[in-house]
Design a protein around this motif. Structure first.
Motif, PDB file in Angstrom:
ATOM      1  N   ILE A  51       0.899  -1.009  -0.161  1.00 32.82           N
ATOM      2  CA  ILE A  51       0.003   0.091  -0.191  1.00 32.82           C
ATOM      3  C   ILE A  51       1.007   1.391  -0.014  1.00 32.82           C
ATOM      4  O   ILE A  51       1.803   1.325   0.709  1.00 32.82           O
ATOM      5  N   THR A  52       0.556   2.155  -0.916  1.00 33.41           N
ATOM      6  CA  THR A  52       1.325   3.606  -0.940  1.00 33.41           C
ATOM      7  C   THR A  52       0.960   4.504   0.297  1.00 33.41           C
ATOM      8  O   THR A  52      -0.251   4.050   0.835  1.00 33.41           O
ATOM      9  N   SER A  53       1.556   5.418   0.506  1.00 36.22           N
ATOM     10  CA  SER A  53       1.163   6.503   1.273  1.00 36.22           C
ATOM     11  C   SER A  53      -0.018   7.026   1.015  1.00 36.22           C
ATOM     12  O   SER A  53      -0.783   7.577   1.943  1.00 36.22           O
ATOM     13  N   THR A  54      -0.466   7.189  -0.195  1.00 41.79           N
ATOM     14  CA  THR A  54      -1.915   7.645  -0.712  1.00 41.79           C
ATOM     15  C   THR A  54      -2.971   6.604  -0.747  1.00 41.79           C
ATOM     16  O   THR A  54      -4.147   6.926  -1.150  1.00 41.79           O
ATOM     17  N   GLY A  55      -2.645   5.286  -0.224  1.00 41.94           N
ATOM     18  CA  GLY A  55      -3.887   4.304  -0.153  1.00 41.94           C
ATOM     19  C   GLY A  55      -3.826   3.407  -1.332  1.00 41.94           C
ATOM     20  O   GLY A  55      -4.478   2.520  -1.550  1.00 41.94           O
ATOM     21  N   ARG A  56      -2.910   3.565  -2.372  1.00 47.11           N
ATOM     22  CA  ARG A  56      -3.165   2.590  -3.554  1.00 47.11           C
ATOM     23  C   ARG A  56      -2.616   1.236  -3.170  1.00 47.11           C
ATOM     24  O   ARG A  56      -1.673   1.371  -2.615  1.00 47.11           O
ATOM     25  N   THR A  57      -3.402   0.281  -3.412  1.00 44.37           N
ATOM     26  CA  THR A  57      -2.947  -1.262  -3.025  1.00 44.37           C
ATOM     27  C   THR A  57      -2.814  -2.082  -4.380  1.00 44.37           C
ATOM     28  O   THR A  57      -3.231  -1.835  -5.471  1.00 44.37           O
TER      29      THR A  57
END
Length: 122
Positions: A51-57
């Motif tokens: 998961i990225t810091s922006t919430g992309r998984t």
């Protein structure tokens, strides 16, 4: 110094659920990508979800939608909700994170947790 501390592992029956947590602490400027891996006895460590810091998984195909990764940026914590567990999920689960330190802005450092055991009984 940065530490990743996992919790939530344990013994569960097949078909059950567990929720793993991993909190990053220490001298942290920001936490970039966070991920969960696992390693079963005699096997290589494998990536489960990121998961990225922006919430992309993104997820490993082998999970077939059973696991969900999420994070709380305010707490520098990542979670892994695991449902429909089966004995093949038995492994040590590791948290991974890329962290930017205040002393080295712009540079990402990789950290691992100590691992938490998940055992699924049939």
């Amino acid at each position: 110094q940065v530490q990743l501390v996992e919790s939530g592992g344990g013994l569960v029956q097949a078909g059950g659920s567990l929720r793993l947590s991993c909190a990053a602490s220490g001298s942290i400027f920001s936490v970039n990508n966070m991920a969960w891996y696992r390693q079963a006895p005699g096997k290589q460590r494998e990536l489960l979800a990121r998961i990225t810091s922006t919430g992309r998984t993104n997820y490993a195909d082998l999970l077939k939608g059973r696991f969900t990764i999420s994070r709380d940026n305010a707490k520098n914590t990542v979670y892994l909700q695991m449902n429909s567990l089966n004995p093949e999920d038995t492994a040590v689960y590791y948290c991974n994170a890329y962290v930017e330190l205040p002393t080295y802005p712009g540079r990402l450092n990789e950290y691992w947790g100590q691992g938490t055991q998940v055992t699924v009984s049939s």
